[in-house]
Design an enzyme around this catalytic site. Structure first.
Site, mmCIF file in Angstrom:
data_model
loop_
_atom_site.group_PDB
_atom_site.id
_atom_site.type_symbol
_atom_site.label_atom_id
_atom_site.label_comp_id
_atom_site.label_asym_id
_atom_site.label_seq_id
_atom_site.Cartn_x
_atom_site.Cartn_y
_atom_site.Cartn_z
ATOM 1 N N SER A 32 0.818 -1.218 0.000
ATOM 2 C CA SER A 32 0.000 0.000 0.000
ATOM 3 C C SER A 32 0.849 1.265 0.000
ATOM 4 C CB SER A 32 -0.931 0.007 1.220
ATOM 5 O OG SER A 32 -0.174 -0.080 2.418
ATOM 6 N N ASN A 119 -2.394 -1.735 13.626
ATOM 7 C CA ASN A 119 -3.848 -1.534 13.553
ATOM 8 C C ASN A 119 -4.282 -0.224 14.206
ATOM 9 O OD1 ASN A 119 -3.785 -3.973 12.310
ATOM 10 N ND2 ASN A 119 -4.606 -5.139 14.045
ATOM 11 N N THR A 164 -39.324 27.754 -11.270
ATOM 12 C CA THR A 164 -39.655 26.419 -10.782
ATOM 13 C C THR A 164 -39.790 25.589 -12.052
ATOM 14 O OG1 THR A 164 -42.035 26.803 -10.807
ATOM 15 C CG2 THR A 164 -40.891 27.286 -8.750
ATOM 16 N N HIS A 165 -39.356 24.370 -12.012
ATOM 17 C CA HIS A 165 -39.339 23.512 -13.217
ATOM 18 C C HIS A 165 -38.506 24.140 -14.340
ATOM 19 C CE1 HIS A 165 -42.929 21.587 -11.337
ATOM 20 N NE2 HIS A 165 -43.236 22.837 -11.066
ATOM 21 N N SER A 286 -12.709 26.918 -27.661
ATOM 22 C CA SER A 286 -12.852 25.696 -28.438
ATOM 23 C C SER A 286 -11.807 25.718 -29.534
ATOM 24 C CB SER A 286 -14.260 25.651 -29.051
ATOM 25 O OG SER A 286 -14.247 24.845 -30.211
ATOM 26 N N LYS A 292 -16.531 30.404 -29.185
ATOM 27 C CA LYS A 292 -16.930 29.767 -27.929
ATOM 28 C C LYS A 292 -16.123 30.196 -26.721
ATOM 29 C CE LYS A 292 -19.070 26.166 -27.563
ATOM 30 N NZ LYS A 292 -19.602 24.814 -27.571
ATOM 31 N N ASN A 294 -16.168 28.355 -23.136
ATOM 32 C CA ASN A 294 -16.806 27.242 -22.438
ATOM 33 C C ASN A 294 -16.597 27.304 -20.920
ATOM 34 O OD1 ASN A 294 -17.708 26.070 -24.828
ATOM 35 N ND2 ASN A 294 -15.767 24.993 -25.141
ATOM 36 N N GLU A 299 -18.403 22.820 -15.399
ATOM 37 C CA GLU A 299 -18.801 21.467 -15.803
ATOM 38 C C GLU A 299 -18.043 20.408 -15.006
ATOM 39 O OE1 GLU A 299 -18.118 23.016 -20.001
ATOM 40 O OE2 GLU A 299 -19.351 21.250 -20.363
ATOM 41 N N TYR A 326 -9.769 -5.619 13.255
ATOM 42 C CA TYR A 326 -9.172 -5.218 11.980
ATOM 43 C C TYR A 326 -9.208 -6.354 10.966
ATOM 44 C CZ TYR A 326 -5.715 -3.710 8.545
ATOM 45 O OH TYR A 326 -5.086 -3.360 7.383
ATOM 46 N N GLN A 331 -7.533 -1.779 4.478
ATOM 47 C CA GLN A 331 -6.479 -1.059 3.763
ATOM 48 C C GLN A 331 -7.051 -0.356 2.524
ATOM 49 O OE1 GLN A 331 -2.309 -2.470 3.545
ATOM 50 N NE2 GLN A 331 -2.756 -2.849 1.386
ATOM 51 N N LYS A 334 -8.404 3.931 2.194
ATOM 52 C CA LYS A 334 -7.734 5.218 2.050
ATOM 53 C C LYS A 334 -7.839 5.844 0.655
ATOM 54 C CE LYS A 334 -4.378 3.162 4.489
ATOM 55 N NZ LYS A 334 -5.299 2.341 5.270
HETATM 56 N N1 ARG Z 1 -1.336 -1.032 5.631
HETATM 57 C C1 ARG Z 1 -2.303 -1.441 6.586
HETATM 58 C C2 ARG Z 1 -3.615 -0.689 6.347
HETATM 59 O O1 ARG Z 1 -3.604 0.282 5.708
HETATM 60 C C3 ARG Z 1 -1.821 -1.167 7.971
HETATM 61 C C4 ARG Z 1 -2.389 -2.070 8.993
HETATM 62 C C5 ARG Z 1 -1.896 -3.428 8.784
HETATM 63 N N2 ARG Z 1 -2.264 -4.269 9.874
HETATM 64 C C6 ARG Z 1 -2.089 -5.581 9.830
HETATM 65 N N3 ARG Z 1 -2.478 -6.254 10.844
HETATM 66 N N4 ARG Z 1 -1.599 -6.181 8.779
HETATM 67 O O2 ARG Z 1 -4.640 -1.077 6.817
#
Ligand code: ARG
Length: 467
Positions: A32, A119, A164-165, A286, A292, A294, A299, A326, A331, A334
């Site tokens: 990761s 964790n 409205t509408h 454009s 144009k 734009n 948008e 956990y 993971q 994120k």
């Molecule tokens: N890279 C892991 C995550 O983002 C960190 C936690 C990993 N924990 C584990 N018990 N392998 O969740």
């Protein structure tokens, strides 16, 4: 990726009981670091607080703590200078930093992880990151609200059609329209503030899931990291991601509001509407049609809600049905949040810029405000007030007058009195006092209404609040 780690079997940071290395595919799905390196500052902040506490509680020596702090500061500098040897074999940001710390300070690095786990570490890092972004959105929204307020203040009596509408309904003021969005963004801001208040508890010290036998001081680390208190349940602390879901929910609602305003800007800048102009700063040309201009920024803002709500959906489904505590599924929490928050940040910045940049075309707005028989309700209300006519009958009489004006290709305020009197004999010259768009807007004095007087009051209230 650097190769600072040994390739010998079982030599990963957690490899004591392993006799072989993970397959390439295993590594590829596990790693990761390419995205969670964004958490480096939070990870270091958490480790500084944790080691400070470990030393204060007599769990590590102050010499080890000093070495850990020195090493962590050096690592931060390396990362920020672009000199850090990132390693995919070290999986994630936590192990990358810890591995580097070992390169720098040796054995003491191995004591940093006492009484914690990845964790609670990742939960802490991610909370810190999310909190920082919530704070940032509160500031950004304040900027957008100020931009809307400035437009409102300059246009308390600029009449425009209210729809409205998307059909002409009744004249409103441009300032009133701006303040409608200001109210929405104020609620968005308070949603971010609420989410921030609710999430501001520290998972650190929950360790893997059950707490730790070391005599740690979770209040101390919570305080050091700006949390209000430690989370009360260690299982919850490492498992909870509702803080991110809540932040994404607030972001989705905010993005929805942005998309509505963006859509209005797209419509308003069209040649057919021509309600506002944007400068060269917020438009693009454009490559084939030279005439144009734009509204690309509008948008793109309109579109961003797609990925932001997509992130909310992604994380909701990742979290659904996960048993405590956990699981590595988490993971996957994120990337959607990083992406969504980046999108929202840019959308807020672009919208703030556009609102400051746009110029309402008062002549076009006034013309449009009178089109579509927009003061028909005012005519009906005049019949009720001046002739004591029941509203239902007034509605009917007005309908007949509108039909006549339409047939003659004229507006209500230009229709001759004799024509109106042919439909209802008691109508007098006084009726014209309510038939212009501005008169219509002025008459709407009820609290929250569009009258310039009421809009000016709201402008004053917001100026007070935003200063
Ligand atoms: N890279 C892991 C995550 O983002 C960190 C936690 C990993 N924990 C584990 N018990 N392998 O969740």
């Amino acid at each position: 990726m650097g190769q600072s780690d040994s390739k010998k079997a079982g030599q990963t940071m957690w490899g004591g009981r392993f006799s072989d290395n993970p397959s390439e595919i295993m590594q590829a799905i596990n790693v990761s670091i390419d995205f969670d390196r964004r958490l480096y500052a939070q990870d270091i902040e958490g480790s500084l607080a944790h080691s400070e506490m470990l030393a204060a509680c007599g769990i590590i020596t102050s010499d080890d703590k000093a070495a850990i702090h020195r090493g962590l500061h050096e690592i931060k500098d390396e990362i920020e200078a672009g000199d850090f040897p990132w390693s995919a074999e070290l999986e994630d940001i936590h192990l990358n930093i810890e591995g580097r710390l070992k390169d720098k300070i040796g054995e003491a690095a191995g004591r940093l992880h006492t009484g914690r786990s990845r964790n609670d570490q990742v939960a802490t890092d991610f909370r810190l990151w999310t909190r920082e972004h919530l704070n940032h959105f509160v500031v950004r929204l304040g900027g957008l609200m100020s931009a809307l307020l400035a437009q409102a203040e300059q246009n308390t009596d600029t009449v425009m059609p209210g729809f409205t509408h998307l059909q002409s309904a009744q004249p409103v003021t441009f300032g009133h329209h701006m303040l409608a969005y200001l109210e929405m963004f104020a609620r968005d801001r308070s949603r971010f503030e609420d989410a921030r208040a609710r999430m501001n508890e520290s998972p650190l010290g929950a360790a893997a899931l059950a707490g730790t036998p070391y005599p740690i001081d979770r209040d101390m680390t919570a305080r050091a990291l700006g949390f209000d208190r430690p989370m009360a349940n260690s299982l919850d602390a490492v498992s909870a991601r509702d803080f991110a879901l809540e932040a994404l929910s607030a972001a989705t609602i905010c993005a929805t509001h942005l998309s509505r305003l963006a859509e209005e800007i797209v419509i308003w800048t069209s040649a057919q509407f021509g309600f506002i102009t944007l400068s060269d700063k917020f438009t693009t040309g454009s490559s084939i049609m030279p005439q144009k201009r734009n509204p690309d920024a509008a948008e793109l803002i309109r579109a961003k809600v797609g990925r932001i709500m997509g992130a909310l959906t992604t994380l909701t489904i990742v979290m659904k049905g996960l048993p405590l505590a956990y699981s590595k599924d988490m993971q996957e929490d994120k990337e959607p949040v990083f992406d969504a928050f980046e999108a929202l940040d840019l959308a807020l910045a672009a919208m703030t810029g556009m609102i400051g940049d746009m110029t309402p075309r008062k002549d076009r707005l006034a013309d449009a405000a009178g089109a579509g028989f927009s003061t028909a309700t005012d005519l009906a209300d005049w019949l009720v007030r001046s002739l004591n006519m029941p509203f239902r009958e007034a509605h009917h009489v007005t309908g007949v007058i509108v039909a006549l004006a339409e047939k003659q290709g004229t507006t209500l305020d230009a229709l001759p009195l004799s024509d109106m009197q042919a439909i209802h004999a008691e109508i007098t010259q006084d009726v014209y006092s309510v038939l212009t768009p501005l008169a219509s807007a002025r008459s709407r004095l009820s609290y929250g209404g569009t009258s310039p007087v009421r809009v000016a009051e709201q402008v004053a209230r917001w100026k007070d609040k935003l200063s």
